[in-house]
Design a protein around this motif. Structure first.
Motif, short mmCIF file in Angstrom:
data_model
loop_
_atom_site.label_atom_id
_atom_site.label_comp_id
_atom_site.label_asym_id
_atom_site.label_seq_id
_atom_site.Cartn_x
_atom_site.Cartn_y
_atom_site.Cartn_z
N ASP A 137 0.86 -1.18 0.00
CA ASP A 137 0.00 0.00 0.00
C ASP A 137 0.90 1.23 0.00
O ASP A 137 2.12 1.13 -0.19
CB ASP A 137 -0.97 0.01 1.19
N ARG A 138 0.31 2.40 0.19
CA ARG A 138 1.10 3.63 0.11
C ARG A 138 2.07 3.80 1.28
O ARG A 138 2.98 4.62 1.21
CB ARG A 138 0.15 4.85 0.06
N LYS A 139 1.88 3.02 2.35
CA LYS A 139 2.80 3.07 3.48
C LYS A 139 3.99 2.14 3.30
O LYS A 139 4.95 2.22 4.05
CB LYS A 139 2.07 2.70 4.78
N ASP A 140 3.92 1.27 2.32
CA ASP A 140 4.96 0.26 2.12
C ASP A 140 6.24 0.93 1.64
O ASP A 140 6.27 1.59 0.60
CB ASP A 140 4.48 -0.75 1.08
N THR A 141 7.32 0.73 2.41
CA THR A 141 8.60 1.37 2.07
C THR A 141 9.68 0.37 1.64
O THR A 141 10.77 0.79 1.25
CB THR A 141 9.14 2.16 3.27
N HIS A 142 9.40 -0.92 1.72
CA HIS A 142 10.44 -1.92 1.47
C HIS A 142 11.04 -1.79 0.07
O HIS A 142 12.26 -1.72 -0.10
CB HIS A 142 9.87 -3.33 1.65
N GLN A 143 10.20 -1.76 -0.95
CA GLN A 143 10.70 -1.75 -2.33
C GLN A 143 11.32 -0.41 -2.69
O GLN A 143 12.40 -0.35 -3.31
CB GLN A 143 9.57 -2.07 -3.31
N LEU A 144 10.67 0.68 -2.31
CA LEU A 144 11.18 2.00 -2.67
C LEU A 144 12.49 2.31 -1.96
O LEU A 144 13.36 2.99 -2.51
CB LEU A 144 10.13 3.08 -2.36
N ALA A 145 12.67 1.79 -0.75
CA ALA A 145 13.94 1.99 -0.05
C ALA A 145 15.07 1.29 -0.79
O ALA A 145 16.18 1.82 -0.91
CB ALA A 145 13.84 1.48 1.38
N LEU A 146 14.79 0.09 -1.29
CA LEU A 146 15.81 -0.62 -2.06
C LEU A 146 16.13 0.12 -3.35
O LEU A 146 17.30 0.29 -3.72
CB LEU A 146 15.34 -2.04 -2.36
N LEU A 147 15.09 0.56 -4.06
CA LEU A 147 15.32 1.30 -5.30
C LEU A 147 16.12 2.56 -5.06
O LEU A 147 17.00 2.91 -5.85
CB LEU A 147 13.98 1.64 -5.96
N ALA A 148 15.83 3.26 -3.96
CA ALA A 148 16.56 4.49 -3.66
C ALA A 148 18.04 4.21 -3.44
O ALA A 148 18.89 5.07 -3.69
CB ALA A 148 15.96 5.16 -2.43
N ARG A 149 18.33 2.98 -2.99
CA ARG A 149 19.72 2.63 -2.71
C ARG A 149 20.46 2.14 -3.95
O ARG A 149 21.63 2.49 -4.16
CB ARG A 149 19.76 1.55 -1.62
N VAL A 150 19.80 1.34 -4.80
CA VAL A 150 20.51 0.70 -5.92
C VAL A 150 20.22 1.35 -7.27
O VAL A 150 21.00 1.18 -8.21
CB VAL A 150 20.19 -0.81 -5.97
N ALA A 151 19.10 2.04 -7.37
CA ALA A 151 18.74 2.70 -8.64
C ALA A 151 17.95 3.95 -8.31
O ALA A 151 16.74 4.02 -8.54
CB ALA A 151 17.93 1.75 -9.53
N PRO A 152 18.60 4.99 -7.79
CA PRO A 152 17.90 6.16 -7.25
C PRO A 152 17.05 6.92 -8.27
O PRO A 152 16.13 7.63 -7.88
CB PRO A 152 19.03 7.03 -6.70
N ASP A 153 17.34 6.78 -9.54
CA ASP A 153 16.57 7.50 -10.56
C ASP A 153 15.43 6.68 -11.13
O ASP A 153 14.71 7.15 -12.01
CB ASP A 153 17.50 7.96 -11.69
N ALA A 154 15.28 5.45 -10.67
CA ALA A 154 14.26 4.56 -11.24
C ALA A 154 12.86 4.96 -10.78
O ALA A 154 12.63 5.22 -9.59
CB ALA A 154 14.55 3.12 -10.84
N THR A 155 11.92 5.00 -11.70
CA THR A 155 10.50 5.25 -11.40
C THR A 155 9.65 4.22 -12.14
O THR A 155 8.95 4.55 -13.10
CB THR A 155 10.10 6.68 -11.81
N PRO A 156 9.73 2.96 -11.71
CA PRO A 156 9.02 1.89 -12.44
C PRO A 156 7.52 1.92 -12.18
O PRO A 156 7.05 2.56 -11.22
CB PRO A 156 9.64 0.63 -11.84
N PRO A 157 6.75 1.22 -13.02
CA PRO A 157 5.31 1.05 -12.73
C PRO A 157 5.13 0.31 -11.41
O PRO A 157 5.93 -0.56 -11.06
CB PRO A 157 4.80 0.19 -13.90
N GLN A 158 4.07 0.66 -10.67
CA GLN A 158 3.83 0.05 -9.37
C GLN A 158 2.42 -0.54 -9.32
O GLN A 158 1.45 0.12 -9.72
CB GLN A 158 3.97 1.08 -8.24
N HIS A 159 2.33 -1.78 -8.84
CA HIS A 159 1.04 -2.42 -8.58
C HIS A 159 0.84 -2.44 -7.07
O HIS A 159 1.75 -2.77 -6.32
CB HIS A 159 1.01 -3.85 -9.11
N PHE A 160 -0.38 -2.12 -6.61
CA PHE A 160 -0.69 -2.10 -5.17
C PHE A 160 -1.69 -3.21 -4.86
O PHE A 160 -2.79 -3.23 -5.43
CB PHE A 160 -1.27 -0.75 -4.77
#
Length: 307
Positions: free
Chosen positions: A210-233
């Motif tokens: 959901d919108r509170k979920d930080t697990h995936q975005l925290a990883l992306l911020a670390r390994v691919a900070p410019d990535a803005t992939p499609p998101q399924h909720f």
């Protein structure tokens, strides 16, 4: 302040209308209103806004937690006096209540994160329910927000990622949930033929709870900070993992939800340890201690060998 007035305050906030509170308390809506007004006169503040749903004022929020604590202790004492077998319910060898168990139970609301509810917590809920004394109300929220329900008094115990004790609460460590970046083999072949590069991560769909979920975005911020992939909720822990397994996207999956390692890891180094804690009100309540003990016993599933 009268105990029944405090009980009415908790009921109108929990049930969100005076009518529903009256049904729970088995009195008339007019009687509920009179009790709330009398309580407001005694404390000199408006405690609820009479809207639909009813919402507490700041003064009401400050009083609610104390009100719920007093109601819990009073209910527990009343049950012990009114039902002689309540505080010594016997069990058969299978852990089920024996014949003659009392039917009245103490309501104990607790809050947990969805992944705990889907994995290691059910044995604790079963133990509590079959104990014959507690009617557990299980609430769900993000592990970084569950402590807020302790502060408000909506829950008496919480599984939380915050080791700092809420005022008036005690803390017990539970263990660690390990999350790993995973996807189905077909998804990895399609989206990461050359590995999980920043370019591939920018295009590959990602699963979010959901919108509170930080697990995936925290990883992306670390390994691919410019990535803005499609998101399924998908706000259901079990269906979330099923969606990852079905190839809808990649996501951070706890080890407990992929015990056989059927899903592929994007990178073995991309893991996240989530330390969990049990916080509960510091009250002399056998019922609350029964719940706390069951939760702590069930959390043995989280502890690593040698930990």
């Amino acid at each position: 302040m009268d105990l029944e007035q405090l009980r009415a305050l908790a009921a109108v906030v929990d049930q969100e209308t005076f009518e529903a509170a009256a049904d729970e308390l088995r009195i008339t809506p007019s009687a509920v209103s009179q009790r709330i007004k009398a309580l407001e006169r005694s404390v000199g503040s408006v405690l609820v806004r009479r809207l639909k749903p009813v919402v507490p004022t700041p003064a009401g929020e400050r009083l609610l937690r104390s009100a719920r604590q007093l109601v819990l202790l009073a209910d527990e004492a009343l049950l012990a006096l009114r039902s002689p077998g309540w505080d010594s319910t016997a069990h058969d060898a299978g852990g089920s209540p024996s014949a003659g168990t009392v039917t009245e139970r103490l309501r104990v609301p607790i809050v947990a994160n969805a992944d705990s509810i889907a994995t290691w917590l059910p044995p604790a809920i079963r133990e509590i329910a079959l104990g014959g004394r507690i009617a557990v109300e299980l609430l769900r929220d993000d592990e970084h927000a569950t402590a807020d329900l302790l502060r408000s008094g909506d829950a008496v115990g919480a599984i939380t990622a915050d080791p700092r004790p809420v005022q008036g609460c005690s803390v017990r460590p539970l263990g660690t949930m390990v999350y790993r970046a995973k996807a189905s083999a077909e998804f990895i072949r399609r989206w990461f033929p050359d590995g999980p590069t920043p370019e591939a991560l920018a295009a590959a769909p990602v699963m979010q709870y959901d919108r509170k979920d930080t697990h995936q975005l925290a990883l992306l911020a670390r390994v691919a900070p410019d990535a803005t992939p499609p998101q399924h909720f998908i706000p259901d822990s079990v269906q979330y993992v099923e969606a990852v397994r079905g190839g809808l996207g990649w996501g951070m999956v706890p080890d407990q939800q992929d015990p056989d390692g059927e899903l592929g890891e994007l990178d073995p180094a991309w893991s996240e340890d989530l330390e969990l804690y049990w916080q509960s009100w510091t009250l002399d309540s056998p019922g609350l201690e029964e719940v706390s003990s069951a939760v702590v016993r069930a959390s043995a599933l989280l502890r690593r060998p040698g930990g």
